[in-house]
Each structure stands twice: as structure tokens, then as C-alpha cells.
Design a protein around this motif. Structure first.
Motif, PDB file in Angstrom:
ATOM      1  N   ASN A   3       0.851  -1.175   0.000  1.00  0.00           N
ATOM      2  CA  ASN A   3       0.000   0.000   0.000  1.00  0.00           C
ATOM      3  C   ASN A   3       0.892   1.230   0.000  1.00  0.00           C
ATOM      4  O   ASN A   3       1.925   1.256   0.665  1.00  0.00           O
ATOM      5  N   THR A   4       0.505   2.243  -0.745  1.00  0.00           N
ATOM      6  CA  THR A   4       1.253   3.493  -0.798  1.00  0.00           C
ATOM      7  C   THR A   4       0.308   4.646  -0.522  1.00  0.00           C
ATOM      8  O   THR A   4      -0.749   4.747  -1.139  1.00  0.00           O
ATOM      9  N   LEU A   5       0.708   5.493   0.407  1.00  0.00           N
ATOM     10  CA  LEU A   5      -0.027   6.717   0.722  1.00  0.00           C
ATOM     11  C   LEU A   5       0.966   7.864   0.748  1.00  0.00           C
ATOM     12  O   LEU A   5       2.107   7.694   1.183  1.00  0.00           O
ATOM     13  N   ILE A   7       1.218  11.650   2.388  1.00  0.00           N
ATOM     14  CA  ILE A   7       0.606  12.588   3.320  1.00  0.00           C
ATOM     15  C   ILE A   7       1.332  13.909   3.172  1.00  0.00           C
ATOM     16  O   ILE A   7       2.543  13.986   3.366  1.00  0.00           O
ATOM     17  N   ILE A  19      -4.208  13.587   1.783  1.00  0.00           N
ATOM     18  CA  ILE A  19      -3.776  12.192   1.732  1.00  0.00           C
ATOM     19  C   ILE A  19      -4.146  11.683   0.347  1.00  0.00           C
ATOM     20  O   ILE A  19      -5.321  11.690  -0.028  1.00  0.00           O
ATOM     21  N   THR A  20      -3.128  11.269  -0.399  1.00  0.00           N
ATOM     22  CA  THR A  20      -3.358  10.814  -1.767  1.00  0.00           C
ATOM     23  C   THR A  20      -2.586   9.530  -2.016  1.00  0.00           C
ATOM     24  O   THR A  20      -1.786   9.099  -1.190  1.00  0.00           O
ATOM     25  N   LYS A  21      -2.842   8.959  -3.174  1.00  0.00           N
ATOM     26  CA  LYS A  21      -2.115   7.778  -3.627  1.00  0.00           C
ATOM     27  C   LYS A  21      -1.508   8.126  -4.986  1.00  0.00           C
ATOM     28  O   LYS A  21      -2.114   8.863  -5.758  1.00  0.00           O
ATOM     29  N   VAL A  26      -3.460   3.706  -7.618  1.00  0.00           N
ATOM     30  CA  VAL A  26      -4.831   3.985  -7.196  1.00  0.00           C
ATOM     31  C   VAL A  26      -5.677   2.742  -7.426  1.00  0.00           C
ATOM     32  O   VAL A  26      -5.680   2.163  -8.507  1.00  0.00           O
ATOM     33  N   ASP A  42      -5.620   1.597   4.417  1.00  0.00           N
ATOM     34  CA  ASP A  42      -4.924   2.880   4.577  1.00  0.00           C
ATOM     35  C   ASP A  42      -4.726   3.225   6.049  1.00  0.00           C
ATOM     36  O   ASP A  42      -3.647   3.693   6.450  1.00  0.00           O
ATOM     37  N   THR A  45      -1.946   1.107   7.337  1.00  0.00           N
ATOM     38  CA  THR A  45      -0.662   1.609   6.854  1.00  0.00           C
ATOM     39  C   THR A  45      -0.204   2.810   7.669  1.00  0.00           C
ATOM     40  O   THR A  45       0.959   2.886   8.086  1.00  0.00           O
ATOM     41  N   VAL A  46      -1.111   3.747   7.927  1.00  0.00           N
ATOM     42  CA  VAL A  46      -0.764   4.939   8.706  1.00  0.00           C
ATOM     43  C   VAL A  46      -0.366   4.549  10.135  1.00  0.00           C
ATOM     44  O   VAL A  46       0.620   5.055  10.682  1.00  0.00           O
TER      45      VAL A  46
END
Length: 86
Positions: A3-5, A7, A19-21, A26, A42, A45-46
Motif C-alpha cells: 500500500n502506498t499513501l 501525506i 492524503i493521496t495515492k 490507485v 490505509d 498503513t498509517v
């Protein structure tokens, strides 16, 4: 899980936290269940990233992890849980 986020915090913007990808990762949200799963992934992940930051800071003697965890929990409680915020 992968997973990729991203911030992005800019206190001078109208919406200070984004907060985007990345476009190439996506996920397709097909229905409410897939949206719920994406949000849960998400959040996981955070939380894992926050735990990693706290561990790194303690390992380098920047601050005590128990105090950092309490600070994070207090922030979440004060801003999102307590009755005066509902």
C-alpha cells in the motif's frame, strides 16, 4: 499487503492535510465493500508507519515511546472522539 499513501501537510493551504495515492497505485473502488477495505488498509498503513516513527525516535533517544504513544492517543481522543467534538 502493499500500500502506498502520500501525506502532505501545508498549514498555509485551505485544506492543510492531503492524503493521496500515486496515480499508478490507485485502487479501483467498485462498491462500498471495496471502499471500506481500502480505507481500512490505509488506516493500517498509517498506524504501522506511526509505530515505526515512534520506534525509530526511541531507538535514537529522541523521546520515550510511551510518551509519544500517549500524545498520539490523546490527540485522537481530543480531536475525534470526545463528546464536545461530535
Amino acid at each position: 499487503m502493499k500500500n502506498t499513501l502520500m501525506i502532505d501537510l501545508d498549514s498555509e493551504r485551505e485544506d492543510p492535510i492531503r492524503i493521496t495515492k500515486p496515480e499508478n497505485v490507485v485502487e479501483t473502488v467498485k462498491d462500498e465493500d471495496s471502499a471500506r477495505k481500502m480505507v481500512m488498509d490505509d488506516l493500517t498503513t498509517v498506524c504501522n508507519a506511526l509505530g515505526t516513527l515512534i520506534t525509530i525516535a526511541e531507538d535514537n533517544n529522541y523521546f520515550d515511546s510511551e510518551k509519544a504513544v500517549k500524545m498520539c492517543i490523546d490527540y485522537l481522543n481530543d480531536n475525534f472522539i470526545k463528546e464536545d467534538k461530535i
